[in-house]
Design an enzyme around this catalytic site. Sequence first.
Site, PDB file in Angstrom:
ATOM      1  N   LYS A  53       0.791  -1.335  -0.103  1.00 40.03           N
ATOM      2  CA  LYS A  53       0.178  -0.116   0.094  1.00 40.03           C
ATOM      3  C   LYS A  53       0.803   1.274   0.021  1.00 40.03           C
ATOM      4  O   LYS A  53       0.635   2.307  -0.776  1.00 40.03           O
ATOM      5  CB  LYS A  53      -1.066   0.051   1.214  1.00 40.03           C
ATOM      6  CG  LYS A  53      -2.123  -1.068   1.060  1.00 40.03           C
ATOM      7  CD  LYS A  53      -2.846  -1.354   2.272  1.00 40.03           C
ATOM      8  CE  LYS A  53      -3.838  -2.301   2.235  1.00 40.03           C
ATOM      9  NZ  LYS A  53      -4.757  -2.667   3.519  1.00 40.03           N
ATOM     10  N   GLN A  97      -5.263  -1.637   9.571  1.00 41.34           N
ATOM     11  CA  GLN A  97      -4.908  -2.825   8.917  1.00 41.34           C
ATOM     12  C   GLN A  97      -5.576  -4.153   9.785  1.00 41.34           C
ATOM     13  O   GLN A  97      -5.125  -4.266  10.882  1.00 41.34           O
ATOM     14  CB  GLN A  97      -3.316  -3.061   8.700  1.00 41.34           C
ATOM     15  CG  GLN A  97      -2.989  -4.279   7.930  1.00 41.34           C
ATOM     16  CD  GLN A  97      -3.635  -4.413   6.327  1.00 41.34           C
ATOM     17  OE1 GLN A  97      -3.410  -3.336   5.871  1.00 41.34           O
ATOM     18  NE2 GLN A  97      -3.951  -5.554   5.824  1.00 41.34           N
ATOM     19  N   ASP A 120     -11.468   2.269   3.719  1.00 35.14           N
ATOM     20  CA  ASP A 120     -11.624   0.655   3.683  1.00 35.14           C
ATOM     21  C   ASP A 120     -13.161   0.344   3.369  1.00 35.14           C
ATOM     22  O   ASP A 120     -13.474  -0.875   2.900  1.00 35.14           O
ATOM     23  CB  ASP A 120     -11.199   0.103   4.533  1.00 35.14           C
ATOM     24  CG  ASP A 120      -9.922  -0.560   4.580  1.00 35.14           C
ATOM     25  OD1 ASP A 120      -9.682  -0.961   3.600  1.00 35.14           O
ATOM     26  OD2 ASP A 120      -9.203  -0.976   5.498  1.00 35.14           O
TER      27      ASP A 120
HETATM   28  N1  GUN Z   1      -6.581  -6.982   5.592  1.00 33.37           N
HETATM   29  C1  GUN Z   1      -7.156  -7.952   4.723  1.00 33.37           C
HETATM   30  N2  GUN Z   1      -7.609  -7.472   3.673  1.00 33.37           N
HETATM   31  C2  GUN Z   1      -7.825  -5.913   4.206  1.00 33.37           C
HETATM   32  C3  GUN Z   1      -8.464  -4.651   3.851  1.00 33.37           C
HETATM   33  O1  GUN Z   1      -8.744  -4.828   2.520  1.00 33.37           O
HETATM   34  N3  GUN Z   1      -8.174  -3.794   4.535  1.00 33.37           N
HETATM   35  C4  GUN Z   1      -7.618  -3.820   5.693  1.00 33.37           C
HETATM   36  N4  GUN Z   1      -7.802  -2.627   6.516  1.00 33.37           N
HETATM   37  N5  GUN Z   1      -7.260  -5.149   6.366  1.00 33.37           N
HETATM   38  C5  GUN Z   1      -7.203  -6.042   5.640  1.00 33.37           C
END
Ligand code: GUN
Length: 293
Positions: A53, A97, A120
């Site tokens: 990211k 996350q 998200d």
């Molecule tokens: N963990 C696995 N996929 C995601 C996601 O799309 N966003 C976040 N914040 N954590 C994750």
Amino acid sequence: MAKIIDGKKIAAEIRNNLKEEILGLSKKIGRGPCLAAIWVGEYQASNTYIKAKARACEEIGMHFRLYHLQEDISLSEILSLIKKLNEDSEVDGILVQLPLPPHLEKNRIIEVISPKKDVDGFHPYNLGRLMVGEPTFIPCTPAGILEILRQEDIPTEGAEVVILGRSDIVGKPLANLLLQKKIANATVTICHTGTKDLYLHTRRADILIVATGKPKMIGKDMIKEGTIIIDVGIHRLPEGLCGDVDFLDVKEKAAAITPVPGGVGPMTVAMLLKNTVKAYKQNFHIQYDNEDL
Ligand code: GUN
């Protein structure tokens, strides 16, 4: 032989378009968009996602702020950080996350993120909007999958879509989106650990979306000829990366399949960037062109 869907290429195009857009907007606004990510503990898969990211943000001119917190951080400490970021006018998007350590309940944390910065799309407000057909921030993996279906011209109207996995992040929001008339108008089935006859469902799927977290669990005996497979999983095995689908086993029988890596993963990151640019524009009251919904 199935068509291999190149998620990496589709995602690169989206990132390029966002990069150009940011270049123009930064001049007008005086700063680029900014995403703040909170990562608690040392869960290794999260480390990989966070790095991906961060890299993607930097490449398109988006600021990326990482708050890497100790595993034993208290709920109140994490909530005060989120409240501070909610108030910070330099921050457009906030993500936490997942997964979190067991003492931190994700819903108590996500509900504190400002819905306007919830890139998200996990806040109950945004999930509620999605459910009534007025989505604002669509969770990134479902958004990436919809984009793949759209770009590959995969017909969804009346299609039998079978989703394996009922997570809050993928299965539930994706099912909701796919059944909406103006988005996909599909007939949607979600299978889960309580499903009695999994084969019955997977074998009649026109589109099979697999998000079970179990490596290579789908083989050719579980699908019909010509099905389209979207593989959401990613696992590191001694022999390399693989998905929830046994790619080599199904590839002669399926009509199209997303590979792992290079399928859904890059699309998820691209959609996060897109959501953050959307939050940034809304922050500065620039009309968001909701062209693809
Ligand atoms: N963990 C696995 N996929 C995601 C996601 O799309 N966003 C976040 N914040 N954590 C994750």
